[in-house]
Design an enzyme around this catalytic site. Structure first.
Site, PDB file in Angstrom:
ATOM      1  N   CYS A 127       0.852  -1.190   0.000  1.00 30.91           N
ATOM      2  CA  CYS A 127       0.000   0.000   0.000  1.00 30.91           C
ATOM      3  C   CYS A 127       0.882   1.232   0.000  1.00 30.91           C
ATOM      4  CB  CYS A 127      -0.914   0.008   1.222  1.00 30.91           C
ATOM      5  SG  CYS A 127      -2.010   1.441   1.273  1.00 30.91           S
ATOM      6  N   TYR A 132     -16.025  21.611  18.216  1.00 31.33           N
ATOM      7  CA  TYR A 132     -15.658  20.301  17.659  1.00 31.33           C
ATOM      8  C   TYR A 132     -14.139  20.144  17.761  1.00 31.33           C
ATOM      9  CZ  TYR A 132     -20.264  21.270  15.657  1.00 31.33           C
ATOM     10  OH  TYR A 132     -21.583  21.636  15.494  1.00 31.33           O
ATOM     11  N   GLU A 143     -16.377  19.339  22.584  1.00 30.20           N
ATOM     12  CA  GLU A 143     -16.337  18.152  21.738  1.00 30.20           C
ATOM     13  C   GLU A 143     -17.336  17.122  22.253  1.00 30.20           C
ATOM     14  OE1 GLU A 143     -15.770  15.001  19.397  1.00 30.20           O
ATOM     15  OE2 GLU A 143     -14.870  16.947  18.932  1.00 30.20           O
ATOM     16  N   ASP A 195     -14.685  23.261  13.479  1.00 27.96           N
ATOM     17  CA  ASP A 195     -14.208  22.194  12.577  1.00 27.96           C
ATOM     18  C   ASP A 195     -15.132  20.984  12.735  1.00 27.96           C
ATOM     19  OD1 ASP A 195     -12.814  20.494  10.949  1.00 27.96           O
ATOM     20  OD2 ASP A 195     -11.011  20.400  12.189  1.00 27.96           O
ATOM     21  N   CYS A 207     -14.387  19.515   6.061  1.00 27.02           N
ATOM     22  CA  CYS A 207     -13.997  18.455   5.129  1.00 27.02           C
ATOM     23  C   CYS A 207     -15.109  18.175   4.126  1.00 27.02           C
ATOM     24  CB  CYS A 207     -13.666  17.174   5.895  1.00 27.02           C
ATOM     25  SG  CYS A 207     -15.036  16.525   6.871  1.00 27.02           S
TER      26      CYS A 207
END
Length: 470
Positions: free
Chosen positions: A177, A329, A350, A399, A426
């Site tokens: 990999c 977060y 969180e 985030d 993301c």
């Protein structure tokens, strides 16, 4: 489910690939249908075969490449096209960056009505191979056979590798990999060979039986390595035999752990961790700060690029030393501790309690005394009472996970009226949705995509919002 396509309508000649979709498939148009074509690159001209059709789109695969795109390159991994990862290996890296930048811009414009005219160029990853610090492999007694496996005997169906897309019970055996630095490949191959030689059974994902279930390897920029072997139903002596073998073959491992997981899912967050040798954690380091990473810890999986992401986040925050920062977060408090030296106080929140414990430990390790961390569902923790108790923030850093922020959290950010909000995401689509709401009081002033995962469609994006002053 899609409709079956009549045999005489499955093949289409000279299809021009004009774009690439978020999930990595090439995009074309034919007879008012949008086509999503596996392993196609924008600029390709190809004959395709359709295998699934819905109302407004169809899915297909390349049959013959008539004219390759200028962006097309030869994939460097022999597992490309079968393995579920690295779906963009057949496209040169400059093109990957171009399409990621376009995806972010389109999402922000279309879904968030954001002006992207001042959007900054995407930050490329310095490393495009061996960039991940964590990989999780799965054991299976039902190896997925490919054309390169023709010589595999029926009694050698052991696999240690990755899930085949769309087949939860089939695992592609991985030889090499290109995602994680050595000794990752050496460890995986040694574990597989020893287990086969010793007759230690591989997990059956349908019947939920067998000894060996998962192998997790974590590495760090400091050179430390953690190995976690997850067993399901081992026979007497098998755990000790395998763990002793790994310990003897790889004596420089920092952390060698094992888990007995007999649940129906692979998550380890509710499982007991057993330390076989070494520490039960490894260290990451960033600008002289140490971060303790345990088997259950969250840490950005591209260490080098995470540092670049955090520097951009800090730059966007523009801290002068007298600000109160809310880090929403916060995970293991990586960003919170990274910016703490430039702020008066950082308050992190969180959902995962174990991550908050990691965040507190990371502050202690680095002698940081101006952070506070709280665990709980963001929408339930970030209340008006919480803000009154801790003070209104000057800067909010958020985030969130791919799903974005809960509407109540967006509402609270609007009520707090911090001077700046730095939104790290993301998922540009859910980020755009939240930005559309935040623009009630905020103006987007900077946008900077960051490529954390070369050869995949994933991209991070950092946005700076400033409170309207008029």
């Amino acid at each position: 489910m899609g409709r079956r396509i009549p045999q005489d309508k499955r093949s289409i000649s000279d299809v021009h690939i004009i774009d690439i979709a978020e999930e990595g498939k090439g995009v074309a148009k034919h007879d008012d249908l949008v086509l999503f074509i596996e392993q196609a690159v924008p600029g390709d001209i190809a004959d395709v075969e359709l295998y699934r059709k819905k109302k407004n789109f169809a899915e297909g695969r390349l049959v013959a490449l008539k004219k390759p795109s200028k962006h097309r390159v030869e994939p460097f991994c022999p597992h490309f096209g079968v393995c579920g990862g690295c779906k963009w290996q057949h496209m040169d890296y400059s093109a990957q960056l171009l399409f990621k930048q376009q995806y972010v811009a389109n999402a922000l414009q279309r879904l968030g009505k954001v002006d992207v005219s001042a959007m900054e160029p995407i930050l490329a990853s310095a490393e495009t191979a061996y960039y991940r610090n964590k990989l999780e492999f799965t054991f299976s007694n039902k190896r997925w056979l490919t054309s390169v496996d023709e010589e595999v005997q029926p009694d050698d169906l052991h696999a240690l590798g990755f899930h085949v897309p769309g087949r939860f019970d089939k695992i592609l055996d991985i030889d090499h990999c290109f995602l994680q630095q050595d000794p990752s490949n050496s460890i995986r191959n040694a574990v597989r060979s020893f287990a086969v030689a010793q007759g230690i059974s591989f997990y059956d994902l349908r019947a939920h039986e067998g000894a060996l279930r998962n192998l997790i390897i974590r590495t760090s920029s400091t050179g430390e390595v953690m190995v976690i072997v997850v067993f399901a139903y081992p026979e007497e002596g098998q755990v000790e035999a395998l763990m002793n073998y790994v310990n003897e073959q790889f004596p420089t491992l920092t952390s060698l752990l094992y888990i007995i997981n007999q649940k129906r899912n692979d998550t380890i967050f509710d499982q007991d961790i057993h330390t076989f040798s070494g520490r039960d954690f490894i260290y990451e380091e960033m600008e002289g700060l140490k971060f303790k990473v345990g088997p259950k810890s969250f840490y950005q999986t591209n260490s080098t690029q995470a540092y670049e992401l955090y520097k951009i986040t800090r730059e966007f925050a523009g801290l002068k030393g007298d600000e109160r920062v809310y880090d929403l977060y916060t995970g293991a408090g990586t960003i919170a501790n990274f910016v703490a030296r430039d702020a008066k106080e950082v308050v992190g929140v969180e959902y995962v309690p174990s991550a908050i414990e990691d965040a507190k430990i990371n502050s202690q390790i680095n002698g940081i005394g101006n952070t506070k961390f709280y665990a709980g569902d963001m929408k339930d923790v970030l209340t008006a009472d919480f803000v009154r108790e801790h003070g209104r923030p000057d800067v909010v850093i958020t985030d969130p996970p791919r799903a974005g922020m809960h509407a109540d959290v967006v509402k609270r950010i609007l009520e707090m009226e911090a001077e700046k909000v730095v939104y790290v995401s993301c998922n540009a689509a859910t980020q755009a949705r939240d930005l559309a709401l935040l623009q009630e009081k905020y103006k987007v002033v900077r946008i900077k995509p960051v490529d954390m995962f070369p050869h995949t469609q994933h991209v991070e994006n950092v946005v700076l919002l400033e409170l309207h002053t008029e």
